[in-house]
Motif scaffolding. Structure first.
Motif, PDB file in Angstrom:
ATOM      1  N   GLY A  57       0.791  -1.223   0.000  1.00  0.00           N
ATOM      2  CA  GLY A  57       0.000   0.000   0.000  1.00  0.00           C
ATOM      3  C   GLY A  57       0.819   1.266   0.000  1.00  0.00           C
ATOM      4  N   PHE A  58       2.048   1.229   0.518  1.00  0.00           N
ATOM      5  CA  PHE A  58       2.857   2.436   0.553  1.00  0.00           C
ATOM      6  C   PHE A  58       3.388   2.820  -0.826  1.00  0.00           C
ATOM      7  CE2 PHE A  58       5.298  -1.301   1.826  1.00  0.00           C
ATOM      8  CZ  PHE A  58       6.331  -1.304   0.910  1.00  0.00           C
ATOM      9  N   ARG A  96      12.534   3.677  -0.049  1.00  0.00           N
ATOM     10  CA  ARG A  96      11.365   4.070  -0.838  1.00  0.00           C
ATOM     11  C   ARG A  96      11.675   4.190  -2.324  1.00  0.00           C
ATOM     12  NH1 ARG A  96      10.193  10.491   0.221  1.00  0.00           N
ATOM     13  NH2 ARG A  96      12.355  11.231   0.165  1.00  0.00           N
ATOM     14  N   TRP A  97      12.951   4.280  -2.686  1.00  0.00           N
ATOM     15  CA  TRP A  97      13.335   4.299  -4.097  1.00  0.00           C
ATOM     16  C   TRP A  97      13.794   2.936  -4.578  1.00  0.00           C
ATOM     17  CZ3 TRP A  97      15.473   8.317  -0.917  1.00  0.00           C
ATOM     18  CH2 TRP A  97      14.834   9.535  -1.057  1.00  0.00           C
ATOM     19  N   CYS A 133      -1.270  -6.270   6.196  1.00  0.00           N
ATOM     20  CA  CYS A 133      -0.402  -5.426   7.009  1.00  0.00           C
ATOM     21  C   CYS A 133      -0.280  -4.018   6.437  1.00  0.00           C
ATOM     22  CB  CYS A 133       0.977  -6.074   7.127  1.00  0.00           C
ATOM     23  SG  CYS A 133       2.169  -5.165   8.119  1.00  0.00           S
ATOM     24  N   THR A 134      -0.045  -3.911   5.143  1.00  0.00           N
ATOM     25  CA  THR A 134       0.199  -2.598   4.551  1.00  0.00           C
ATOM     26  C   THR A 134      -1.075  -1.816   4.261  1.00  0.00           C
ATOM     27  OG1 THR A 134       0.235  -3.566   2.329  1.00  0.00           O
ATOM     28  CG2 THR A 134       2.329  -3.399   3.497  1.00  0.00           C
ATOM     29  N   LEU A 135      -2.195  -2.540   4.054  1.00  0.00           N
ATOM     30  CA  LEU A 135      -3.433  -1.847   3.697  1.00  0.00           C
ATOM     31  C   LEU A 135      -4.336  -1.572   4.888  1.00  0.00           C
ATOM     32  CD1 LEU A 135      -4.308  -3.784   0.418  1.00  0.00           C
ATOM     33  CD2 LEU A 135      -3.280  -1.519   0.615  1.00  0.00           C
ATOM     34  N   LEU A 136      -4.308  -2.436   5.934  1.00  0.00           N
ATOM     35  CA  LEU A 136      -5.236  -2.283   7.049  1.00  0.00           C
ATOM     36  C   LEU A 136      -4.587  -1.743   8.316  1.00  0.00           C
ATOM     37  CD1 LEU A 136      -7.424  -5.509   6.719  1.00  0.00           C
ATOM     38  CD2 LEU A 136      -7.848  -3.221   5.824  1.00  0.00           C
ATOM     39  N   GLY A 163       2.634  10.679  -1.184  1.00  0.00           N
ATOM     40  CA  GLY A 163       3.658  10.840  -2.207  1.00  0.00           C
ATOM     41  C   GLY A 163       4.614  11.962  -1.848  1.00  0.00           C
ATOM     42  N   ASP A 164       5.726  12.015  -2.575  1.00  0.00           N
ATOM     43  CA  ASP A 164       6.732  13.036  -2.292  1.00  0.00           C
ATOM     44  C   ASP A 164       6.941  13.977  -3.473  1.00  0.00           C
ATOM     45  OD1 ASP A 164       7.907  11.306  -4.014  1.00  0.00           O
ATOM     46  OD2 ASP A 164       9.728  10.975  -2.844  1.00  0.00           O
TER      47      ASP A 164
END
Length: 349
Positions: A66-67, A273-274, A316-319, A331-332
């Motif tokens: 999700g991230f 993150r990259w 884990c990532t979505l909930l 976002g960046d």
């Protein structure tokens, strides 16, 4: 493939319950990247049967993480690397590989304008082109150099014309600084300098646990991708004799990039993150090969475990951000994430 597309779209929108601009742009960028992956797999016959397993696995991994859903410089770098591989693999033993070579390195150079260390991956692509794809000659090397320098030469010309060269200098320094970042584990150095060596390992584990618990979704996704990568790597090395030489060279190119990204991520975890989206992309082909062609009961059991791990990472990532009131992924690209964006925002209203 249609099932993967529907699931990815649902998981992209349902957890956040809305249609924010950065998530919409992220979804569109994921669609473009998936299309490039589909074309790459089909053009090079990465799987020797009619299967969309490579692109389907890529979409499901993107849906579970999700991230990665909001648009960011990491997802832009992912699209640029996917496009670079698409063009580069077309040069395999080609008589005139200059045009595709130019486009492959131009994609990396354009992506590095948002994240400068991406330019270092041109060295890996040169290795792939010279060792595996056998298309690196003097003319193709000149095309690669032209593709790398074209965006920066254009930027330098504009910067000189506007009499504002500092953003360009800062960006160029950022490329060199990314190499030095690998040696800046200051927290580990501080622990090593403690006089009480008996307490070193407890303190080290405590510091490592603090970093892991603060990034549970990211660590879970990284563990899944590493497991998939190791599984695909071992499986393909053992069964690559069934494929044609061209297909082997294409897979070896992805696997060489995968090893470099793993080493880079281990040395500089702050680039997660990259580097993680790129690692996800390079893991998909060999892992899809394992899923499509492994037939033993051990491999079937391991596939079920990996499937459960994928579901767990998705939960884990979505909930977790909702259950524990964590901050939603952002976002960046809405802020000046690179000197180039700063230059654009300064001179273009």
């Amino acid at each position: 493939m249609p099932t993967a597309c529907v699931l990815t779209t649902l998981l992209w929108w349902l957890p956040q319950g809305g249609y924010s601009t950065e998530y919409l742009l992220g979804w569109l960028l994921c669609v473009l990247t998936a299309y490039v992956v589909i074309e790459t797999a089909a053009l090079n016959a990465l799987l020797r049967v009619r299967s969309r397993m490579v692109s389907s696995l890529f979409l499901l991994l993107m849906a579970a993480c999700g991230f990665l859903h909001p648009v960011s410089s990491g997802t832009v770098a992912l699209f640029c690397v996917a496009l670079s591989f698409y063009c580069l693999l077309r040069t395999y033993e080609a008589e005139r590989p200059e045009v595709d070579t130019l486009h492959a390195y131009l994609a990396l150079s354009l992506g590095s304008l948002l994240w400068s260390p991406l330019l270092l991956l041109t060295l890996v692509q040169l290795w792939n082109q010279g060792v595996f794809l056998r298309s690196l000659r003097w003319r193709s090397f000149g095309a690669a150099l032209s593709g790398v320098l074209l965006p920066y030469a254009s930027w330098a010309a504009v910067a000189f014309a506007l009499n504002d060269i500092q953003p360009f200098v800062d960006h160029a320094v950022g490329i060199i600084a990314s190499v030095l970042d690998a040696f800046q584990w200051q927290w580990l150095v501080d622990l090593a300098q403690t006089a009480d060596w008996k307490a070193f390992w407890p303190q080290f584990l405590a510091a490592l646990q603090a970093r892991v618990t603060s990034h549970v979704p990211a660590c879970a996704a990284l563990l899944l991708v590493v497991l998939l990568g190791l599984t695909g790597f071992v499986h393909y090395v053992r069964s690559s004799f069934d494929d044609k030489i061209r297909v082997r060279m294409c897979h070896y190119s992805f696997m060489a990039m995968q090893l470099v990204l793993l080493l880079w991520l281990a040395l500089v975890p702050g680039y997660f993150r990259w580097l993680f989206p790129l690692l996800l992309l390079t893991t998909a082909p060999a892992a899809a090969h394992f899923i499509a062609f492994s037939r033993s009961w051990q491999s079937s059991a391991w596939f079920l475990l990996l499937l459960l791990a994928l579901l767990a990472v998705g939960v884990c990532t979505l909930l977790f951000p909702f259950l524990f009131d964590w901050q939603q992924p952002q976002g960046d690209l809405s802020i000046p994430s690179s000197p180039l964006l700063h230059l654009i925002q300064r001179y273009i209203p």
